[in-house]
Design a protein around this motif. Structure first.
Motif, PDB file in Angstrom:
ATOM      1  N   ARG A   1       7.597 -45.180 -13.388  1.00 54.93           N
ATOM      2  CA  ARG A   1       7.487 -43.719 -13.376  1.00 54.93           C
ATOM      3  C   ARG A   1       6.649 -43.274 -12.193  1.00 54.93           C
ATOM      4  O   ARG A   1       5.713 -43.963 -11.796  1.00 54.93           O
ATOM      5  CB  ARG A   1       6.816 -43.248 -14.663  1.00 54.93           C
ATOM      6  N   ILE A   2       6.960 -42.094 -11.677  1.00 53.80           N
ATOM      7  CA  ILE A   2       6.188 -41.540 -10.572  1.00 53.80           C
ATOM      8  C   ILE A   2       4.791 -41.170 -11.049  1.00 53.80           C
ATOM      9  O   ILE A   2       3.802 -41.398 -10.381  1.00 53.80           O
ATOM     10  CB  ILE A   2       6.897 -40.309  -9.972  1.00 53.80           C
ATOM     11  N   ILE A   3       4.723 -40.605 -12.248  1.00 53.17           N
ATOM     12  CA  ILE A   3       3.440 -40.177 -12.801  1.00 53.17           C
ATOM     13  C   ILE A   3       3.118 -41.068 -13.996  1.00 53.17           C
ATOM     14  O   ILE A   3       3.851 -41.080 -14.977  1.00 53.17           O
ATOM     15  CB  ILE A   3       3.478 -38.704 -13.245  1.00 53.17           C
ATOM     16  N   ASP A   4       2.062 -41.853 -13.894  1.00 57.86           N
ATOM     17  CA  ASP A   4       1.619 -42.659 -15.024  1.00 57.86           C
ATOM     18  C   ASP A   4       0.429 -41.954 -15.669  1.00 57.86           C
ATOM     19  O   ASP A   4      -0.411 -41.395 -14.998  1.00 57.86           O
ATOM     20  CB  ASP A   4       1.209 -44.051 -14.556  1.00 57.86           C
ATOM     21  N   GLY A   5       0.377 -41.980 -16.966  1.00 62.83           N
ATOM     22  CA  GLY A   5      -0.680 -41.290 -17.686  1.00 62.83           C
ATOM     23  C   GLY A   5      -0.101 -40.159 -18.497  1.00 62.83           C
ATOM     24  O   GLY A   5       1.105 -39.981 -18.585  1.00 62.83           O
ATOM     25  N   LYS A   6      -0.976 -39.356 -19.070  1.00 61.44           N
ATOM     26  CA  LYS A   6      -0.498 -38.286 -19.954  1.00 61.44           C
ATOM     27  C   LYS A   6      -0.094 -37.021 -19.212  1.00 61.44           C
ATOM     28  O   LYS A   6       0.720 -36.257 -19.696  1.00 61.44           O
ATOM     29  CB  LYS A   6      -1.556 -37.968 -21.011  1.00 61.44           C
ATOM     30  N   ASP A   7      -0.663 -36.769 -18.046  1.00 61.09           N
ATOM     31  CA  ASP A   7      -0.349 -35.548 -17.300  1.00 61.09           C
ATOM     32  C   ASP A   7       0.997 -35.685 -16.588  1.00 61.09           C
ATOM     33  O   ASP A   7       1.228 -36.647 -15.862  1.00 61.09           O
ATOM     34  CB  ASP A   7      -1.436 -35.239 -16.271  1.00 61.09           C
ATOM     35  N   MET A   8       1.858 -34.683 -16.796  1.00 61.04           N
ATOM     36  CA  MET A   8       3.193 -34.706 -16.204  1.00 61.04           C
ATOM     37  C   MET A   8       3.290 -33.870 -14.927  1.00 61.04           C
ATOM     38  O   MET A   8       4.333 -33.827 -14.295  1.00 61.04           O
ATOM     39  CB  MET A   8       4.221 -34.200 -17.228  1.00 61.04           C
ATOM     40  N   ASN A   9       2.213 -33.165 -14.575  1.00 60.01           N
ATOM     41  CA  ASN A   9       2.172 -32.431 -13.308  1.00 60.01           C
ATOM     42  C   ASN A   9       0.731 -32.306 -12.860  1.00 60.01           C
ATOM     43  O   ASN A   9      -0.195 -32.570 -13.621  1.00 60.01           O
ATOM     44  CB  ASN A   9       2.863 -31.060 -13.432  1.00 60.01           C
ATOM     45  N   LEU A  10       0.564 -31.894 -11.621  1.00 60.57           N
ATOM     46  CA  LEU A  10      -0.773 -31.745 -11.036  1.00 60.57           C
ATOM     47  C   LEU A  10      -1.223 -30.294 -10.935  1.00 60.57           C
ATOM     48  O   LEU A  10      -2.357 -30.032 -10.555  1.00 60.57           O
ATOM     49  CB  LEU A  10      -0.796 -32.365  -9.633  1.00 60.57           C
ATOM     50  N   ILE A  11      -0.340 -29.350 -11.260  1.00 60.58           N
ATOM     51  CA  ILE A  11      -0.618 -27.945 -10.956  1.00 60.58           C
ATOM     52  C   ILE A  11      -0.943 -27.074 -12.164  1.00 60.58           C
ATOM     53  O   ILE A  11      -1.295 -25.911 -12.011  1.00 60.58           O
ATOM     54  CB  ILE A  11       0.549 -27.309 -10.182  1.00 60.58           C
ATOM     55  N   GLY A  12      -0.828 -27.619 -13.362  1.00 57.93           N
ATOM     56  CA  GLY A  12      -0.947 -26.805 -14.573  1.00 57.93           C
ATOM     57  C   GLY A  12      -2.196 -25.961 -14.664  1.00 57.93           C
ATOM     58  O   GLY A  12      -2.135 -24.769 -14.986  1.00 57.93           O
ATOM     59  N   ASP A  13      -3.343 -26.565 -14.368  1.00 59.18           N
ATOM     60  CA  ASP A  13      -4.599 -25.811 -14.459  1.00 59.18           C
ATOM     61  C   ASP A  13      -4.611 -24.632 -13.494  1.00 59.18           C
ATOM     62  O   ASP A  13      -5.064 -23.537 -13.842  1.00 59.18           O
ATOM     63  CB  ASP A  13      -5.798 -26.718 -14.163  1.00 59.18           C
ATOM     64  N   ASN A  14      -4.109 -24.843 -12.288  1.00 58.34           N
ATOM     65  CA  ASN A  14      -4.127 -23.768 -11.303  1.00 58.34           C
ATOM     66  C   ASN A  14      -3.066 -22.709 -11.575  1.00 58.34           C
ATOM     67  O   ASN A  14      -3.291 -21.529 -11.288  1.00 58.34           O
ATOM     68  CB  ASN A  14      -3.990 -24.330  -9.885  1.00 58.34           C
ATOM     69  N   VAL A  15      -1.931 -23.093 -12.130  1.00 58.61           N
ATOM     70  CA  VAL A  15      -0.946 -22.083 -12.536  1.00 58.61           C
ATOM     71  C   VAL A  15      -1.607 -21.130 -13.526  1.00 58.61           C
ATOM     72  O   VAL A  15      -1.522 -19.902 -13.385  1.00 58.61           O
ATOM     73  CB  VAL A  15       0.315 -22.730 -13.145  1.00 58.61           C
ATOM     74  N   LYS A  16      -2.291 -21.691 -14.507  1.00 56.18           N
ATOM     75  CA  LYS A  16      -2.967 -20.856 -15.510  1.00 56.18           C
ATOM     76  C   LYS A  16      -4.049 -19.995 -14.867  1.00 56.18           C
ATOM     77  O   LYS A  16      -4.167 -18.802 -15.164  1.00 56.18           O
ATOM     78  CB  LYS A  16      -3.573 -21.756 -16.585  1.00 56.18           C
ATOM     79  N   LYS A  17      -4.847 -20.585 -13.981  1.00 50.78           N
ATOM     80  CA  LYS A  17      -5.934 -19.844 -13.324  1.00 50.78           C
ATOM     81  C   LYS A  17      -5.390 -18.659 -12.524  1.00 50.78           C
ATOM     82  O   LYS A  17      -5.867 -17.524 -12.683  1.00 50.78           O
ATOM     83  CB  LYS A  17      -6.718 -20.789 -12.402  1.00 50.78           C
TER      84      LYS A  17
END
Length: 79
Positions: free
Chosen positions: A3-19
């Motif tokens: 997988r490209i993303i290993d771990g529980k997070d499926m994207n890197l932008i979620g926190d900033n989208v919300k902010k």
């Protein structure tokens, strides 16, 4: 298959989208509606899952989210 993303997070932008969404005083539904006006269909529930990092984001969605939130795409990746 790896997988490209290993771990529980499926994207890197979620926190900033919300902010940035909250900075614009925009609800998740309002963001969804504005994305739809650009021809990018992301339902409110998917916005929620993007923000909690349980959903991946396509390049087209990334481009449209940055446009609606009036930020540079790279701003969505900043910590």
């Amino acid at each position: 298959m790896a997988r490209i993303i290993d771990g529980k997070d499926m994207n890197l932008i979620g926190d900033n989208v919300k902010k940035y969404r909250k900075r614009m005083k925009m609800s998740q539904q309002m963001l969804s509606n504005k994305l739809e006006l650009l021809g990018v269909y992301v339902c409110r529930g998917s916005i929620s899952r993007i923000e909690d990092k349980s959903r991946t984001v396509t390049d087209i969605e990334l481009y449209a989210i940055a446009a609606v939130l009036k930020v540079d795409i790279m701003d969505l990746f900043k910590h």
